[in-house]
Design a protein around this motif. Structure first.
Motif, PDB file in Angstrom:
ATOM      1  N   GLU A 185     -33.061  52.887  54.911  1.00  0.00           N
ATOM      2  CA  GLU A 185     -31.929  53.824  55.016  1.00  0.00           C
ATOM      3  C   GLU A 185     -32.304  55.186  55.607  1.00  0.00           C
ATOM      4  O   GLU A 185     -31.539  56.144  55.482  1.00  0.00           O
ATOM      5  CB  GLU A 185     -31.276  54.060  53.643  1.00  0.00           C
ATOM      6  N   GLN A 209     -32.145  47.532  57.447  1.00  0.00           N
ATOM      7  CA  GLN A 209     -31.427  48.665  56.853  1.00  0.00           C
ATOM      8  C   GLN A 209     -31.802  50.016  57.475  1.00  0.00           C
ATOM      9  O   GLN A 209     -32.373  50.887  56.821  1.00  0.00           O
ATOM     10  CB  GLN A 209     -31.677  48.718  55.348  1.00  0.00           C
ATOM     11  N   VAL A 213     -26.621  53.317  52.959  1.00  0.00           N
ATOM     12  CA  VAL A 213     -25.447  52.591  52.486  1.00  0.00           C
ATOM     13  C   VAL A 213     -24.226  53.506  52.611  1.00  0.00           C
ATOM     14  O   VAL A 213     -24.271  54.677  52.253  1.00  0.00           O
ATOM     15  CB  VAL A 213     -25.632  52.157  51.016  1.00  0.00           C
ATOM     16  N   GLY A 214     -23.156  52.964  53.151  1.00  0.00           N
ATOM     17  CA  GLY A 214     -21.951  53.751  53.352  1.00  0.00           C
ATOM     18  C   GLY A 214     -21.866  54.379  54.719  1.00  0.00           C
ATOM     19  O   GLY A 214     -20.791  54.833  55.129  1.00  0.00           O
ATOM     20  N   ASP A 216     -22.863  52.625  57.445  1.00  0.00           N
ATOM     21  CA  ASP A 216     -23.081  51.465  58.310  1.00  0.00           C
ATOM     22  C   ASP A 216     -22.334  51.561  59.632  1.00  0.00           C
ATOM     23  O   ASP A 216     -22.789  51.015  60.646  1.00  0.00           O
ATOM     24  CB  ASP A 216     -22.671  50.191  57.574  1.00  0.00           C
ATOM     25  N   ALA A 230     -28.894  43.944  57.198  1.00  0.00           N
ATOM     26  CA  ALA A 230     -28.465  44.712  56.035  1.00  0.00           C
ATOM     27  C   ALA A 230     -29.276  44.292  54.812  1.00  0.00           C
ATOM     28  O   ALA A 230     -29.434  43.110  54.538  1.00  0.00           O
ATOM     29  CB  ALA A 230     -26.982  44.474  55.772  1.00  0.00           C
ATOM     30  N   GLU A 232     -29.819  46.998  51.506  1.00  0.00           N
ATOM     31  CA  GLU A 232     -29.069  47.702  50.471  1.00  0.00           C
ATOM     32  C   GLU A 232     -27.558  47.637  50.694  1.00  0.00           C
ATOM     33  O   GLU A 232     -26.782  47.734  49.734  1.00  0.00           O
ATOM     34  CB  GLU A 232     -29.527  49.156  50.386  1.00  0.00           C
ATOM     35  N   SER A 233     -27.129  47.485  51.942  1.00  0.00           N
ATOM     36  CA  SER A 233     -25.688  47.452  52.237  1.00  0.00           C
ATOM     37  C   SER A 233     -25.035  46.125  51.897  1.00  0.00           C
ATOM     38  O   SER A 233     -23.812  46.007  51.948  1.00  0.00           O
ATOM     39  CB  SER A 233     -25.445  47.761  53.721  1.00  0.00           C
ATOM     40  N   CYS A 234     -25.823  45.107  51.563  1.00  0.00           N
ATOM     41  CA  CYS A 234     -25.261  43.803  51.212  1.00  0.00           C
ATOM     42  C   CYS A 234     -25.862  43.340  49.897  1.00  0.00           C
ATOM     43  O   CYS A 234     -26.973  42.820  49.869  1.00  0.00           O
ATOM     44  CB  CYS A 234     -25.530  42.780  52.318  1.00  0.00           C
ATOM     45  N   ASP A 239     -19.717  41.501  50.064  1.00  0.00           N
ATOM     46  CA  ASP A 239     -20.082  42.527  51.038  1.00  0.00           C
ATOM     47  C   ASP A 239     -20.201  41.986  52.456  1.00  0.00           C
ATOM     48  O   ASP A 239     -20.191  42.764  53.416  1.00  0.00           O
ATOM     49  CB  ASP A 239     -21.430  43.168  50.659  1.00  0.00           C
ATOM     50  N   ILE A 243     -19.761  44.154  56.105  1.00  0.00           N
ATOM     51  CA  ILE A 243     -20.898  44.630  56.918  1.00  0.00           C
ATOM     52  C   ILE A 243     -21.100  43.809  58.195  1.00  0.00           C
ATOM     53  O   ILE A 243     -21.892  44.169  59.047  1.00  0.00           O
ATOM     54  CB  ILE A 243     -22.201  44.663  56.097  1.00  0.00           C
ATOM     55  N   TYR A 247     -23.927  44.597  61.416  1.00  0.00           N
ATOM     56  CA  TYR A 247     -25.264  44.016  61.311  1.00  0.00           C
ATOM     57  C   TYR A 247     -25.286  42.609  61.906  1.00  0.00           C
ATOM     58  O   TYR A 247     -24.263  41.941  62.025  1.00  0.00           O
ATOM     59  CB  TYR A 247     -25.700  43.949  59.839  1.00  0.00           C
TER      60      TYR A 247
END
Length: 330
Positions: A185, A209, A213-214, A216, A230, A232-234, A239, A243, A247
């Motif tokens: 991130e 990543q 997160v947020g 993306d 992804a 942490e975003s998934c 999710d 995303i 991604y």
């Protein structure tokens, strides 16, 4: 048919040296182990707290103890379905879910891969070996050692600062290795396309990543020469649809997902969306890798080096040889 919780406990396992990422340094890992018994069989599962979600091992153990009375007297399959509703995704549910998978497989006289509906027995896979964050020189040294030890796929931890220098140094130190990177991130204020192009020129084949997160949508207008995955975003299957526009794939970790049950759902959702699959892990022992290894048979990239990063593993653990992870020879 009825089950009951035999134990839920915290165990501490020392790391070999130190494990360093942009968020900090670890010299040990605390894991939570759940044991469920029924019909004379014992099922076991292990979870590693997801630190960036604020989890800790004692809290995960306490979650398991609180849920246990609600699933007592159920059969293993019904209990596994129940914990999906009773518990949020995370390490506690992972330990309990995997213990229930293990118990049901043993009760039915099946291998875990058979119970999970896989086409065949799992076979050894090339696994990434993580090169902890450090100076370019230190990372190059560790990469050279890893390549000499037979690892052919190296995963580099990055910070968003001097990343090209680190990757260039590792490329020089381990010229024959495949490289993937995990930005954790950290690419908040850099030219993402330019950075991706530079790393592609150094032979990097995937970036994990890159943005927080947020954030993306920062990836929306970018057509990079290598895929973004992804992590942490998934967290769960829900999710994937969100995303998918940003991604090219997802890194599935059972601790994030809350167990093999949800991890299989994520894999199905990723396949349906045309996204590549990576199967990763936290620092852990081979007990946590057993269910992840089943899922890893579906993955383009496998990053199951958790036990290899510890000073010691459980007896009868997975074998790491010639850059591959394989089941122990029985």
């Amino acid at each position: 048919m009825a089950i009951q919780l035999k134990s839920a406990r915290v165990e501490r396992w020392p790391v070999a040296g130190a494990f360093v990422i942009s968020r900090g340094t670890k010299t040990h890992v605390d894991v939570v182990v759940a044991e469920i018994e029924g019909e004379g069989e014992l099922g076991r599962g292990e979870g590693t707290p997801v630190y960036y979600l604020g989890e800790d091992a004692a809290g995960c153990r306490d979650q398991i103890l609180r849920v246990a009375p609600h699933i007592a007297e159920l059969d293993a399959a019904s209990a596994r379905a129940a914990v999906q509703e009773l518990m949020a995704a995370g390490a506690a549910r992972n330990a309990l879910d995997c213990a229930l998978w293990d118990l049901e497989a043993r009760q039915r006289g099946l291998r875990l891969w058979q119970l999970a509906g896989c086409d065949g027995a799992p076979t050894s896979r090339v696994t990434a070996f993580t090169i902890s964050l450090g100076t370019p020189g230190a990372m190059a040294e560790r990469a050279a050692t890893a390549e000499a030890d037979g690892y052919r796929l190296l995963k580099l931890k990055l910070t968003g600062e001097d990343d090209r220098l680190r990757v260039a140094a590792v490329r020089k130190g381990a010229p024959g290795a495949r490289l993937i990177v995990d930005a954790n991130e950290s690419w908040r204020d850099i030219d993402i396309l330019s950075e991706a192009e530079a790393l592609a020129d150094l032979g990097v084949e995937m970036i994990e990543q890159p943005v927080p997160v947020g954030a993306d949508a920062l990836l929306d207008p970018i057509y990079a020469p290598i895929p973004f995955l992804a992590d942490e975003s998934c967290q769960t299957a829900a999710d994937v649809a969100r995303i998918g526009a940003f991604y090219d794939g997802v890194n599935i970790k059972l601790d994030k997902a809350g167990g093999l049950t949800e991890a299989l759902r994520i894999a199905d959702a990723a396949d349906a969306a045309g996204l590549s699959i990576m199967v990763g892990c936290m620092l852990c022992t081979s007990l946590a890798i057993r269910p992840a290894f089943v899922l890893a048979q579906r993955a383009r990239w496998v990053d199951l080096d958790g036990p290899a990063l510890l000073e010691r593993d459980r007896e009868g653990g997975f074998e790491f040889r010639d850059g591959r992870i394989g089941p122990p020879v029985v």
